[in-house]
Design an enzyme around this catalytic site. Structure first.
Site, mmCIF file in Angstrom:
data_model
loop_
_atom_site.group_PDB
_atom_site.id
_atom_site.type_symbol
_atom_site.label_atom_id
_atom_site.label_comp_id
_atom_site.label_asym_id
_atom_site.label_seq_id
_atom_site.Cartn_x
_atom_site.Cartn_y
_atom_site.Cartn_z
ATOM 1 N N THR A 128 10.934 1.793 -15.334
ATOM 2 C CA THR A 128 9.931 1.917 -14.276
ATOM 3 C C THR A 128 10.352 3.029 -13.328
ATOM 4 O O THR A 128 11.522 3.399 -13.292
ATOM 5 C CB THR A 128 9.818 0.598 -13.471
ATOM 6 O OG1 THR A 128 8.762 0.709 -12.518
ATOM 7 C CG2 THR A 128 11.096 0.269 -12.723
ATOM 8 N N ASP B 278 5.131 -5.685 -18.100
ATOM 9 C CA ASP B 278 3.709 -5.349 -18.123
ATOM 10 C C ASP B 278 2.952 -6.559 -17.585
ATOM 11 O O ASP B 278 3.267 -7.698 -17.941
ATOM 12 C CB ASP B 278 3.255 -5.009 -19.549
ATOM 13 C CG ASP B 278 2.017 -4.117 -19.529
ATOM 14 O OD1 ASP B 278 1.906 -3.257 -18.644
ATOM 15 O OD2 ASP B 278 1.144 -4.290 -20.406
ATOM 16 N N ASP C 169 -4.019 -7.780 -4.934
ATOM 17 C CA ASP C 169 -3.515 -8.776 -3.975
ATOM 18 C C ASP C 169 -4.558 -9.280 -2.970
ATOM 19 O O ASP C 169 -4.606 -10.481 -2.689
ATOM 20 C CB ASP C 169 -2.302 -8.230 -3.208
ATOM 21 C CG ASP C 169 -1.016 -8.362 -4.005
ATOM 22 O OD1 ASP C 169 -1.022 -9.053 -5.033
ATOM 23 O OD2 ASP C 169 -0.007 -7.765 -3.588
ATOM 24 N N LYS D 148 5.641 -14.095 -1.439
ATOM 25 C CA LYS D 148 4.934 -13.722 -2.670
ATOM 26 C C LYS D 148 5.916 -13.624 -3.841
ATOM 27 O O LYS D 148 5.651 -14.150 -4.927
ATOM 28 C CB LYS D 148 4.189 -12.390 -2.480
ATOM 29 C CG LYS D 148 3.450 -11.965 -3.755
ATOM 30 C CD LYS D 148 2.903 -10.560 -3.722
ATOM 31 C CE LYS D 148 2.581 -10.104 -5.144
ATOM 32 N NZ LYS D 148 2.264 -8.680 -5.259
HETATM 33 P P1 IMP Z 1 2.067 -3.333 -14.028
HETATM 34 O O1 IMP Z 1 2.151 -3.656 -15.482
HETATM 35 O O2 IMP Z 1 3.092 -4.039 -13.181
HETATM 36 O O3 IMP Z 1 2.018 -1.855 -13.762
HETATM 37 O O4 IMP Z 1 0.673 -3.910 -13.518
HETATM 38 C C1 IMP Z 1 -0.578 -3.471 -14.039
HETATM 39 C C2 IMP Z 1 -1.660 -3.644 -12.999
HETATM 40 O O5 IMP Z 1 -1.813 -5.037 -12.692
HETATM 41 C C3 IMP Z 1 -1.335 -2.975 -11.664
HETATM 42 O O6 IMP Z 1 -1.770 -1.644 -11.653
HETATM 43 C C4 IMP Z 1 -2.150 -3.829 -10.695
HETATM 44 O O7 IMP Z 1 -3.492 -3.427 -10.691
HETATM 45 C C5 IMP Z 1 -2.055 -5.208 -11.315
HETATM 46 N N1 IMP Z 1 -0.931 -5.959 -10.724
HETATM 47 C C6 IMP Z 1 0.306 -6.151 -11.252
HETATM 48 N N2 IMP Z 1 1.072 -6.898 -10.443
HETATM 49 C C7 IMP Z 1 0.294 -7.180 -9.370
HETATM 50 C C8 IMP Z 1 0.543 -7.924 -8.173
HETATM 51 O O8 IMP Z 1 1.625 -8.472 -7.914
HETATM 52 N N3 IMP Z 1 -0.494 -7.991 -7.324
HETATM 53 C C9 IMP Z 1 -1.699 -7.403 -7.536
HETATM 54 N N4 IMP Z 1 -1.958 -6.694 -8.619
HETATM 55 C C10 IMP Z 1 -0.971 -6.586 -9.541
#
Ligand code: IMP
Length: 193
Positions: free
Chosen positions: A8, A69, A152, A172
């Site tokens: 990341t 992910d 969120d 959270k």
């Molecule tokens: P990632 O795989 O962590 O990059 O998450 C993919 C997408 O899911 C992000 O771009 C957000 O739109 C959504 N997302 C992931 N984690 C969260 C969270 O803790 N709160 C709100 N949206 C989230």
């Protein structure tokens, strides 16, 4: 120290993990190993995408690593946006546009059940292990709060009267999908070494 890469460039996620990982692990991010590649995420499930990212690093750099992910799965939308959460409203990956799309699609919908699901893929010496974290909740009818990121402001976890964007970050993290998956990862890492 045992080198472990978190695939990341999200500093927030990295800082959080450095605080809770056992001290024998030297946690690196993609910048630290000189990886500026756009790592492919072409799977149709969180599991496949997470594994794609962790094996990309293992295969190219030969360093133990993990990748996460996450998807927001909304019951009345057939688990959309799921694996497409980041780019639900388009490639510009706008959180505001993504939330607007969800709110519009759910207008008048009484079933507001949803969950965030996070999958972590860990690769140690070429062997993969996955960890899943889930938080159940409801999609609100409008945005509440300013903190956090992504969806969120429109997600209220079960058992709380606040959206994720109204909760202090520590609270959270205790109950979030990622927090729960990370706890499983950390328990595993503590026990194998
Ligand atoms: P990632 O795989 O962590 O990059 O998450 C993919 C997408 O899911 C992000 O771009 C957000 O739109 C959504 N997302 C992931 N984690 C969260 C969270 O803790 N709160 C709100 N949206 C989230």
């Amino acid at each position: 120290m045992k080198k472990l890469v978190f695939a990341t460039n999200n500093d927030h996620k990295l800082r959080e993990l450095r605080q809770i990982l056992p001290s024998e692990f030297d946690l690196l991010n993609l910048n630290d190993i000189g990886c500026t590649d756009e790592i492919p995420e072409t799977g149709t499930t969180l599991e496949v995408n997470a594994a794609q990212k962790s094996f990309y690093i293992w295969n190219k750099y030969g360093i133990n690593c993990f990748a996460d992910d996450t998807g927001l799965e909304i019951e009345s939308l057939g688990n959309e946006p799921g694996v497409y959460s980041a780019r639900y409203a388009g490639e510009e990956r706008s959180a505001a546009a993504n939330m607007m799309k969800v709110l519009e699609k759910m207008e008048g919908e009484s079933n507001r059940n949803a969950r965030f699901r996070c999958v972590i893929s860990l690769v140690i010496d070429g062997e993969e292990k996955q960890f899943e974290g889930i938080v159940n909740g409801k999609i609100l009818t409008k945005k509440h709060g300013e903190a956090g990121f992504g969806y969120d402001p429109i997600f209220m976890p079960d058992g709380y009267n606040l959206s994720f964007a109204e909760m202090p970050a520590d609270d959270k993290n205790q109950i979030s999908h990622r927090g729960r998956a990370v706890m499983k990862l950390v328990d595993y890492l503590k026990n194998i070494h």
